[in-house]
Design a protein around this motif. Sequence first.
Motif, PDB file in Angstrom:
ATOM      1  N   LYS A  31     -16.003  -1.246   8.336  1.00  0.00           N
ATOM      2  CA  LYS A  31     -14.837  -1.049   9.180  1.00  0.00           C
ATOM      3  C   LYS A  31     -13.582  -1.069   8.321  1.00  0.00           C
ATOM      4  CE  LYS A  31     -14.861  -4.296  12.166  1.00  0.00           C
ATOM      5  NZ  LYS A  31     -14.864  -5.250  13.264  1.00  0.00           N
ATOM      6  N   LYS A  32     -12.552  -0.390   8.791  1.00  0.00           N
ATOM      7  CA  LYS A  32     -11.304  -0.305   8.045  1.00  0.00           C
ATOM      8  C   LYS A  32     -10.556  -1.638   8.119  1.00  0.00           C
ATOM      9  CE  LYS A  32      -8.806   3.395   7.808  1.00  0.00           C
ATOM     10  NZ  LYS A  32      -7.904   4.523   8.052  1.00  0.00           N
ATOM     11  N   ILE A  33     -10.042  -2.060   6.976  1.00  0.00           N
ATOM     12  CA  ILE A  33      -9.136  -3.209   6.951  1.00  0.00           C
ATOM     13  C   ILE A  33      -7.758  -2.684   6.580  1.00  0.00           C
ATOM     14  CG2 ILE A  33     -10.924  -4.884   6.364  1.00  0.00           C
ATOM     15  CD1 ILE A  33      -9.696  -4.869   3.491  1.00  0.00           C
ATOM     16  N   ILE A  34      -6.739  -3.340   7.078  1.00  0.00           N
ATOM     17  CA  ILE A  34      -5.363  -2.932   6.827  1.00  0.00           C
ATOM     18  C   ILE A  34      -4.770  -3.861   5.776  1.00  0.00           C
ATOM     19  CG2 ILE A  34      -3.085  -2.598   7.841  1.00  0.00           C
ATOM     20  CD1 ILE A  34      -5.239  -0.674   8.891  1.00  0.00           C
ATOM     21  N   VAL A  35      -4.200  -3.266   4.740  1.00  0.00           N
ATOM     22  CA  VAL A  35      -3.505  -4.021   3.692  1.00  0.00           C
ATOM     23  C   VAL A  35      -2.022  -3.720   3.878  1.00  0.00           C
ATOM     24  CG1 VAL A  35      -3.246  -4.362   1.216  1.00  0.00           C
ATOM     25  CG2 VAL A  35      -5.472  -3.726   2.162  1.00  0.00           C
ATOM     26  N   PHE A  36      -1.245  -4.733   4.251  1.00  0.00           N
ATOM     27  CA  PHE A  36       0.177  -4.533   4.523  1.00  0.00           C
ATOM     28  C   PHE A  36       0.963  -5.397   3.552  1.00  0.00           C
ATOM     29  CE2 PHE A  36       4.163  -5.210   6.862  1.00  0.00           C
ATOM     30  CZ  PHE A  36       4.494  -3.893   7.120  1.00  0.00           C
ATOM     31  N   LYS A  37       1.725  -4.752   2.677  1.00  0.00           N
ATOM     32  CA  LYS A  37       2.564  -5.477   1.712  1.00  0.00           C
ATOM     33  C   LYS A  37       3.998  -5.411   2.207  1.00  0.00           C
ATOM     34  CE  LYS A  37      -0.517  -4.598  -2.098  1.00  0.00           C
ATOM     35  NZ  LYS A  37      -0.681  -4.051  -3.428  1.00  0.00           N
ATOM     36  N   TYR A  38       4.675  -6.558   2.163  1.00  0.00           N
ATOM     37  CA  TYR A  38       5.999  -6.660   2.755  1.00  0.00           C
ATOM     38  C   TYR A  38       6.849  -7.604   1.918  1.00  0.00           C
ATOM     39  CZ  TYR A  38       9.479  -8.351   6.111  1.00  0.00           C
ATOM     40  OH  TYR A  38      10.641  -8.702   6.734  1.00  0.00           O
ATOM     41  N   LYS A  39       8.063  -7.185   1.609  1.00  0.00           N
ATOM     42  CA  LYS A  39       9.002  -8.063   0.905  1.00  0.00           C
ATOM     43  C   LYS A  39      10.228  -8.222   1.788  1.00  0.00           C
ATOM     44  CE  LYS A  39       7.205  -7.176  -3.564  1.00  0.00           C
ATOM     45  NZ  LYS A  39       7.404  -6.967  -4.943  1.00  0.00           N
ATOM     46  N   PRO A  40      10.484  -9.414   2.219  1.00  0.00           N
ATOM     47  CA  PRO A  40      11.607  -9.614   3.139  1.00  0.00           C
ATOM     48  C   PRO A  40      12.959  -9.312   2.481  1.00  0.00           C
ATOM     49  CG  PRO A  40      10.704 -11.712   2.449  1.00  0.00           C
ATOM     50  CD  PRO A  40       9.811 -10.661   1.911  1.00  0.00           C
ATOM     51  N   LYS A  80      14.318  -6.725   1.539  1.00  0.00           N
ATOM     52  CA  LYS A  80      14.354  -5.678   0.511  1.00  0.00           C
ATOM     53  C   LYS A  80      14.013  -4.300   1.084  1.00  0.00           C
ATOM     54  CE  LYS A  80      14.787  -8.602  -2.924  1.00  0.00           C
ATOM     55  NZ  LYS A  80      16.114  -9.113  -3.131  1.00  0.00           N
ATOM     56  N   ASN A  81      13.692  -4.240   2.357  1.00  0.00           N
ATOM     57  CA  ASN A  81      13.285  -3.006   3.021  1.00  0.00           C
ATOM     58  C   ASN A  81      12.087  -2.369   2.304  1.00  0.00           C
ATOM     59  OD1 ASN A  81      13.377  -1.116   5.040  1.00  0.00           O
ATOM     60  ND2 ASN A  81      14.812   0.220   3.975  1.00  0.00           N
ATOM     61  N   GLU A  82      11.139  -3.224   1.850  1.00  0.00           N
ATOM     62  CA  GLU A  82       9.923  -2.746   1.208  1.00  0.00           C
ATOM     63  C   GLU A  82       8.747  -3.052   2.113  1.00  0.00           C
ATOM     64  OE1 GLU A  82       9.020  -3.701  -2.846  1.00  0.00           O
ATOM     65  OE2 GLU A  82      11.129  -3.793  -3.359  1.00  0.00           O
ATOM     66  N   ARG A  83       8.069  -2.012   2.539  1.00  0.00           N
ATOM     67  CA  ARG A  83       6.874  -2.155   3.356  1.00  0.00           C
ATOM     68  C   ARG A  83       5.883  -1.097   2.906  1.00  0.00           C
ATOM     69  NH1 ARG A  83      11.329  -2.744   6.249  1.00  0.00           N
ATOM     70  NH2 ARG A  83      11.542  -4.594   7.527  1.00  0.00           N
ATOM     71  N   LYS A  84       4.637  -1.500   2.726  1.00  0.00           N
ATOM     72  CA  LYS A  84       3.605  -0.554   2.334  1.00  0.00           C
ATOM     73  C   LYS A  84       2.340  -0.865   3.125  1.00  0.00           C
ATOM     74  CE  LYS A  84       1.300   1.391  -1.685  1.00  0.00           C
ATOM     75  NZ  LYS A  84       1.095   1.292  -3.113  1.00  0.00           N
ATOM     76  N   LYS A  85       1.851   0.122   3.857  1.00  0.00           N
ATOM     77  CA  LYS A  85       0.660  -0.065   4.676  1.00  0.00           C
ATOM     78  C   LYS A  85      -0.451   0.813   4.129  1.00  0.00           C
ATOM     79  CE  LYS A  85      -0.963   0.317   9.417  1.00  0.00           C
ATOM     80  NZ  LYS A  85      -0.611   0.697  10.784  1.00  0.00           N
ATOM     81  N   GLN A  86      -1.606   0.195   3.839  1.00  0.00           N
ATOM     82  CA  GLN A  86      -2.762   0.917   3.321  1.00  0.00           C
ATOM     83  C   GLN A  86      -3.988   0.520   4.118  1.00  0.00           C
ATOM     84  OE1 GLN A  86      -2.676  -0.382  -0.866  1.00  0.00           O
ATOM     85  NE2 GLN A  86      -2.878   1.785  -1.361  1.00  0.00           N
ATOM     86  N   GLY A  87      -4.923   1.448   4.237  1.00  0.00           N
ATOM     87  CA  GLY A  87      -6.208   1.150   4.837  1.00  0.00           C
ATOM     88  C   GLY A  87      -7.275   1.196   3.756  1.00  0.00           C
ATOM     89  N   HIS A  88      -8.377   0.452   3.961  1.00  0.00           N
ATOM     90  CA  HIS A  88      -9.469   0.452   2.985  1.00  0.00           C
ATOM     91  C   HIS A  88     -10.793   0.329   3.725  1.00  0.00           C
ATOM     92  CE1 HIS A  88     -11.748  -0.259  -0.652  1.00  0.00           C
ATOM     93  NE2 HIS A  88     -12.299  -1.302  -0.066  1.00  0.00           N
ATOM     94  N   ARG A  89     -11.756   1.179   3.350  1.00  0.00           N
ATOM     95  CA  ARG A  89     -13.115   1.092   3.881  1.00  0.00           C
ATOM     96  C   ARG A  89     -14.064   0.914   2.696  1.00  0.00           C
ATOM     97  NH1 ARG A  89     -14.602   5.721   7.818  1.00  0.00           N
ATOM     98  NH2 ARG A  89     -16.270   4.269   8.284  1.00  0.00           N
ATOM     99  N   GLN A  90     -14.708  -0.242   2.620  1.00  0.00           N
ATOM    100  CA  GLN A  90     -15.585  -0.569   1.503  1.00  0.00           C
ATOM    101  C   GLN A  90     -16.933   0.139   1.652  1.00  0.00           C
ATOM    102  OE1 GLN A  90     -14.728  -2.437  -1.130  1.00  0.00           O
ATOM    103  NE2 GLN A  90     -16.717  -2.182  -2.086  1.00  0.00           N
ATOM    104  N   PRO A  91     -17.368   0.891   0.636  1.00  0.00           N
ATOM    105  CA  PRO A  91     -18.687   1.528   0.720  1.00  0.00           C
ATOM    106  C   PRO A  91     -19.802   0.484   0.566  1.00  0.00           C
ATOM    107  CG  PRO A  91     -17.654   2.024  -1.372  1.00  0.00           C
ATOM    108  CD  PRO A  91     -16.645   1.259  -0.570  1.00  0.00           C
ATOM    109  N   TYR A  92     -20.923   0.715   1.265  1.00  0.00           N
ATOM    110  CA  TYR A  92     -22.048  -0.199   1.191  1.00  0.00           C
ATOM    111  C   TYR A  92     -23.358   0.585   1.180  1.00  0.00           C
ATOM    112  CZ  TYR A  92     -22.888   0.589   6.161  1.00  0.00           C
ATOM    113  OH  TYR A  92     -23.151   1.173   7.372  1.00  0.00           O
TER     114      TYR A  92
END
Length: 146
Positions: free
Chosen positions: A68-77, A79-91
């Motif tokens: 299942k997809k997990i959401i990786v959300f990086k945020y710096k207060p 600083k108006n920096e936000r980065k949203k990534q999804g990741h699906r691990q192969p198995y």
Amino acid sequence: MYAIFDNGGKQYKACIGDLVKLEKLAGKVGDGVEFPVVLLSDDKGVQVANEVADLKVKAEIVSEGKDKKIIVFKYKPKKNERKKQGHRQPYTMVKVTAIGAVSEEKPAAKKPAAKKPAAPKAAPAAAAEKPAAKTTAKKPAAKKAE
């Protein structure tokens, strides 16, 4: 009876017939794989270390996929920096078929491939006969009639 085996820096517990989800393995569906046993528990008791050094868990690759997809959300207060990534691990899903000693199987003798008849090598000779590259000199411009 169950065994704990090692794969990809992780340990998994499995009985014969279990389906186990592992990190992505090189191989195709239907291929057989083997893993070294770390611990074995059966009616004789628990065996570890040197007692199970020659034992393997044999399994068959059943399927491959992605979790299942997990959401990786990086945020710096502030600083108006936000980065949203999804990741699906192969198995790779494997089915444990046997737990036990390694059987030394001799690979089937392969027949040598039939050699193809040698084709005439006319191409290199033709390449040697090519003339040297021509240098083009500029022609003088044609004079206009007045």
